[in-house]
Design a protein around this motif. Structure first.
Motif, PDB file in Angstrom:
ATOM      1  N   GLU A   1       6.106   1.523   7.266  1.00  0.00           N
ATOM      2  CA  GLU A   1       5.029   0.788   6.597  1.00  0.00           C
ATOM      3  C   GLU A   1       3.970   0.306   7.579  1.00  0.00           C
ATOM      4  OE1 GLU A   1       3.351  -0.925   2.958  1.00  0.00           O
ATOM      5  OE2 GLU A   1       4.454   0.842   3.629  1.00  0.00           O
ATOM      6  N   LEU A   2       4.369  -0.135   8.762  1.00  0.00           N
ATOM      7  CA  LEU A   2       3.389  -0.587   9.749  1.00  0.00           C
ATOM      8  C   LEU A   2       2.521   0.560  10.253  1.00  0.00           C
ATOM      9  CD1 LEU A   2       5.263  -3.217  11.967  1.00  0.00           C
ATOM     10  CD2 LEU A   2       3.459  -3.617  10.280  1.00  0.00           C
ATOM     11  N   SER A   3       3.054   1.764  10.233  1.00  0.00           N
ATOM     12  CA  SER A   3       2.279   2.915  10.697  1.00  0.00           C
ATOM     13  C   SER A   3       1.586   3.653   9.555  1.00  0.00           C
ATOM     14  CB  SER A   3       3.188   3.884  11.459  1.00  0.00           C
ATOM     15  OG  SER A   3       4.253   4.336  10.642  1.00  0.00           O
ATOM     16  N   ASN A   4       1.636   3.074   8.362  1.00  0.00           N
ATOM     17  CA  ASN A   4       1.006   3.683   7.194  1.00  0.00           C
ATOM     18  C   ASN A   4      -0.460   3.252   7.120  1.00  0.00           C
ATOM     19  OD1 ASN A   4       0.259   4.717   4.742  1.00  0.00           O
ATOM     20  ND2 ASN A   4       1.700   3.509   3.535  1.00  0.00           N
ATOM     21  N   PRO A   5      -1.396   4.142   7.420  1.00  0.00           N
ATOM     22  CA  PRO A   5      -2.812   3.748   7.411  1.00  0.00           C
ATOM     23  C   PRO A   5      -3.320   3.363   6.032  1.00  0.00           C
ATOM     24  CG  PRO A   5      -2.589   6.119   7.671  1.00  0.00           C
ATOM     25  CD  PRO A   5      -1.212   5.540   7.806  1.00  0.00           C
ATOM     26  N   LYS A   6      -2.681   3.895   4.995  1.00  0.00           N
ATOM     27  CA  LYS A   6      -3.088   3.525   3.643  1.00  0.00           C
ATOM     28  C   LYS A   6      -2.846   2.040   3.395  1.00  0.00           C
ATOM     29  CE  LYS A   6      -2.301   4.663  -1.228  1.00  0.00           C
ATOM     30  NZ  LYS A   6      -1.530   5.487  -2.195  1.00  0.00           N
ATOM     31  N   ALA A   7      -1.708   1.550   3.871  1.00  0.00           N
ATOM     32  CA  ALA A   7      -1.406   0.128   3.727  1.00  0.00           C
ATOM     33  C   ALA A   7      -2.377  -0.713   4.546  1.00  0.00           C
ATOM     34  CB  ALA A   7       0.033  -0.148   4.168  1.00  0.00           C
ATOM     35  N   LEU A   8      -2.673  -0.231   5.750  1.00  0.00           N
ATOM     36  CA  LEU A   8      -3.613  -0.945   6.616  1.00  0.00           C
ATOM     37  C   LEU A   8      -4.989  -1.047   5.968  1.00  0.00           C
ATOM     38  CD1 LEU A   8      -4.307  -2.243   9.330  1.00  0.00           C
ATOM     39  CD2 LEU A   8      -4.682   0.049  10.252  1.00  0.00           C
ATOM     40  N   LEU A   9      -5.463   0.059   5.401  1.00  0.00           N
ATOM     41  CA  LEU A   9      -6.776   0.058   4.748  1.00  0.00           C
ATOM     42  C   LEU A   9      -6.789  -0.834   3.515  1.00  0.00           C
ATOM     43  CD1 LEU A   9      -7.667   3.854   5.035  1.00  0.00           C
ATOM     44  CD2 LEU A   9      -8.794   1.957   6.210  1.00  0.00           C
TER      45      LEU A   9
ATOM     46  N   THR B   1      -6.473 -13.022   9.969  1.00  0.00           N
ATOM     47  CA  THR B   1      -7.062 -13.359  11.271  1.00  0.00           C
ATOM     48  C   THR B   1      -8.131 -12.361  11.723  1.00  0.00           C
ATOM     49  OG1 THR B   1      -5.283 -12.159  12.416  1.00  0.00           O
ATOM     50  CG2 THR B   1      -4.948 -14.521  12.015  1.00  0.00           C
ATOM     51  N   GLY B   2      -8.311 -11.291  10.961  1.00  0.00           N
ATOM     52  CA  GLY B   2      -9.338 -10.311  11.297  1.00  0.00           C
ATOM     53  C   GLY B   2      -8.881  -9.233  12.256  1.00  0.00           C
ATOM     54  N   VAL B   3      -7.631  -9.309  12.716  1.00  0.00           N
ATOM     55  CA  VAL B   3      -7.133  -8.331  13.687  1.00  0.00           C
ATOM     56  C   VAL B   3      -7.045  -6.944  13.054  1.00  0.00           C
ATOM     57  CG1 VAL B   3      -5.169  -7.676  15.137  1.00  0.00           C
ATOM     58  CG2 VAL B   3      -5.878 -10.073  14.981  1.00  0.00           C
ATOM     59  N   ALA B   4      -6.616  -6.886  11.787  1.00  0.00           N
ATOM     60  CA  ALA B   4      -6.472  -5.595  11.115  1.00  0.00           C
ATOM     61  C   ALA B   4      -7.808  -4.860  11.045  1.00  0.00           C
ATOM     62  CB  ALA B   4      -5.904  -5.792   9.710  1.00  0.00           C
ATOM     63  N   ALA B   5      -8.889  -5.619  10.821  1.00  0.00           N
ATOM     64  CA  ALA B   5     -10.216  -4.998  10.764  1.00  0.00           C
ATOM     65  C   ALA B   5     -10.585  -4.376  12.106  1.00  0.00           C
ATOM     66  CB  ALA B   5     -11.256  -6.035  10.350  1.00  0.00           C
TER      67      ALA B   5
ATOM     68  N   MET C   1      -4.892 -16.534   0.387  1.00  0.00           N
ATOM     69  CA  MET C   1      -4.113 -15.498   1.063  1.00  0.00           C
ATOM     70  C   MET C   1      -2.618 -15.670   0.810  1.00  0.00           C
ATOM     71  SD  MET C   1      -6.224 -13.428   2.473  1.00  0.00           S
ATOM     72  CE  MET C   1      -5.229 -12.513   3.649  1.00  0.00           C
ATOM     73  N   LEU C   2      -2.175 -16.926   0.760  1.00  0.00           N
ATOM     74  CA  LEU C   2      -0.762 -17.178   0.463  1.00  0.00           C
ATOM     75  C   LEU C   2      -0.405 -16.708  -0.937  1.00  0.00           C
ATOM     76  CD1 LEU C   2      -0.172 -20.719   2.018  1.00  0.00           C
ATOM     77  CD2 LEU C   2       0.799 -18.544   2.787  1.00  0.00           C
ATOM     78  N   VAL C   3      -1.278 -16.983  -1.906  1.00  0.00           N
ATOM     79  CA  VAL C   3      -1.041 -16.567  -3.289  1.00  0.00           C
ATOM     80  C   VAL C   3      -1.040 -15.041  -3.390  1.00  0.00           C
ATOM     81  CG1 VAL C   3      -1.968 -16.565  -5.636  1.00  0.00           C
ATOM     82  CG2 VAL C   3      -1.992 -18.675  -4.290  1.00  0.00           C
ATOM     83  N   PHE C   4      -2.025 -14.420  -2.775  1.00  0.00           N
ATOM     84  CA  PHE C   4      -2.098 -12.962  -2.806  1.00  0.00           C
ATOM     85  C   PHE C   4      -0.901 -12.339  -2.091  1.00  0.00           C
ATOM     86  CE2 PHE C   4      -6.976 -13.348  -3.049  1.00  0.00           C
ATOM     87  CZ  PHE C   4      -6.937 -13.318  -4.442  1.00  0.00           C
TER      88      PHE C   4
ATOM     89  N   LEU D   1       8.437  -7.185   4.945  1.00  0.00           N
ATOM     90  CA  LEU D   1       8.112  -7.815   6.225  1.00  0.00           C
ATOM     91  C   LEU D   1       6.861  -7.183   6.831  1.00  0.00           C
ATOM     92  CD1 LEU D   1       8.704  -9.662   8.623  1.00  0.00           C
ATOM     93  CD2 LEU D   1      10.203  -7.877   9.545  1.00  0.00           C
ATOM     94  N   ALA D   2       6.775  -5.853   6.793  1.00  0.00           N
ATOM     95  CA  ALA D   2       5.605  -5.164   7.336  1.00  0.00           C
ATOM     96  C   ALA D   2       4.335  -5.592   6.615  1.00  0.00           C
ATOM     97  CB  ALA D   2       5.788  -3.651   7.235  1.00  0.00           C
ATOM     98  N   ASN D   3       4.414  -5.722   5.299  1.00  0.00           N
ATOM     99  CA  ASN D   3       3.241  -6.154   4.540  1.00  0.00           C
ATOM    100  C   ASN D   3       2.871  -7.602   4.839  1.00  0.00           C
ATOM    101  OD1 ASN D   3       2.790  -3.708   3.306  1.00  0.00           O
ATOM    102  ND2 ASN D   3       4.024  -4.175   1.503  1.00  0.00           N
ATOM    103  N   ALA D   4       3.883  -8.425   5.105  1.00  0.00           N
ATOM    104  CA  ALA D   4       3.604  -9.814   5.493  1.00  0.00           C
ATOM    105  C   ALA D   4       2.857  -9.840   6.831  1.00  0.00           C
ATOM    106  CB  ALA D   4       4.912 -10.604   5.597  1.00  0.00           C
ATOM    107  N   VAL D   5       3.239  -8.944   7.731  1.00  0.00           N
ATOM    108  CA  VAL D   5       2.540  -8.833   9.021  1.00  0.00           C
ATOM    109  C   VAL D   5       1.093  -8.417   8.792  1.00  0.00           C
ATOM    110  CG1 VAL D   5       2.401  -7.537  11.180  1.00  0.00           C
ATOM    111  CG2 VAL D   5       4.619  -8.348  10.355  1.00  0.00           C
ATOM    112  N   TYR D   6       0.886  -7.464   7.893  1.00  0.00           N
ATOM    113  CA  TYR D   6      -0.472  -7.016   7.593  1.00  0.00           C
ATOM    114  C   TYR D   6      -1.306  -8.135   6.980  1.00  0.00           C
ATOM    115  CZ  TYR D   6      -0.220  -2.050   8.697  1.00  0.00           C
ATOM    116  OH  TYR D   6      -0.153  -0.852   9.351  1.00  0.00           O
TER     117      TYR D   6
END
Length: 210
Positions: free
Chosen positions: A121-129, A59-63, A149-152, A48-53
């Motif tokens: 997972e949401l607080s994992n900066p490695k996943a975010l990067l 949408t560019g929010v993570a950047a 993006m859906l496929v990935f 779920l956390a990765n789906a959020v990412y």
């Protein structure tokens, strides 16, 4: 997106998923505590956390989060503190790893394990990067970005399920020894140590996008 690009993405993501990190170490401790099947609560939380990412990346929010040094650091250190909290709780437990300190003798419930994994997972900066820096390199702007993006995303979640299932199984193989008090004490300390190692690993991650 052609098959060559997808194959490179698949192999790269598989390696990332299999590389031990905070999420993998959390799943191992869940396997020790809750057993193989119940560990899927935590695995689902990571998915779920990765789906959020993925949604944030699309949408560019993570950047923007990565670009903000203050916000990035706040997320990272919150994750570090949480992992150390879980590690200390595991070490102090008198039953299995990750026992709730206020209710000793009972393994973490499924929903609680789910939300623990989401937070880690949401607080994992490695996943975010990963979702900000690596994923966009495989997207072909000349084709449907949404479809790619859906496929990935589906591929990453599938690889998450497979790799973390392996970690859960590895952790659950120790449950046969839980009748031995000395082993339980040792496994609690080992689980707590693994979680704090994961926290230390998370603390070393630096923002590489400016």
């Amino acid at each position: 997106m052609n098959w060559h690009t997808y194959l490179i993405f698949f192999v790269t993501t598989a390696v990332v998923c299999l590389t031990p990190g905070p999420a993998a170490l959390l799943i191992v401790t869940q396997g020790i505590s809750n057993g193989y099947r119940r560990s899927y609560w935590a695995i689902a939380g990571i998915a779920l956390a990765n789906a959020v990412y993925f949604a944030l990346s699309a949408t560019g929010v993570a950047a923007l989060i990565v670009a903000s040094g203050t916000l990035f650091s706040a997320i990272k250190w919150a994750g570090v503190a949480y992992l150390f909290y879980l590690g200390i709780a595991a070490m102090r437990s008198k039953a299995s790893a990750l026992t709730v300190s206020a209710n000793p003798g009972h393994a973490v419930s499924g929903p609680r394990a789910f939300w623990q994994a989401v937070v880690v997972e949401l607080s994992n900066p490695k996943a975010l990067l990963y979702f900000v820096a690596l994923l966009p390199q495989f997207v072909d702007p000349g084709q449907s970005v949404g479809l790619q993006m859906l496929v990935f995303g589906a591929t990453t979640i599938a690889l998450d399920l497979m790799s973390y299932s392996l970690y859960a199984w590895l952790g659950s193989t120790t449950q046969r020894f839980t009748a031995n008090a000395r082993f339980v004490k040792t496994s609690n300390r080992a689980s707590g140590g693994l979680l704090m190692i994961a926290g230390a690993m998370m603390a070393t991650v630096k923002r590489t996008i400016h």
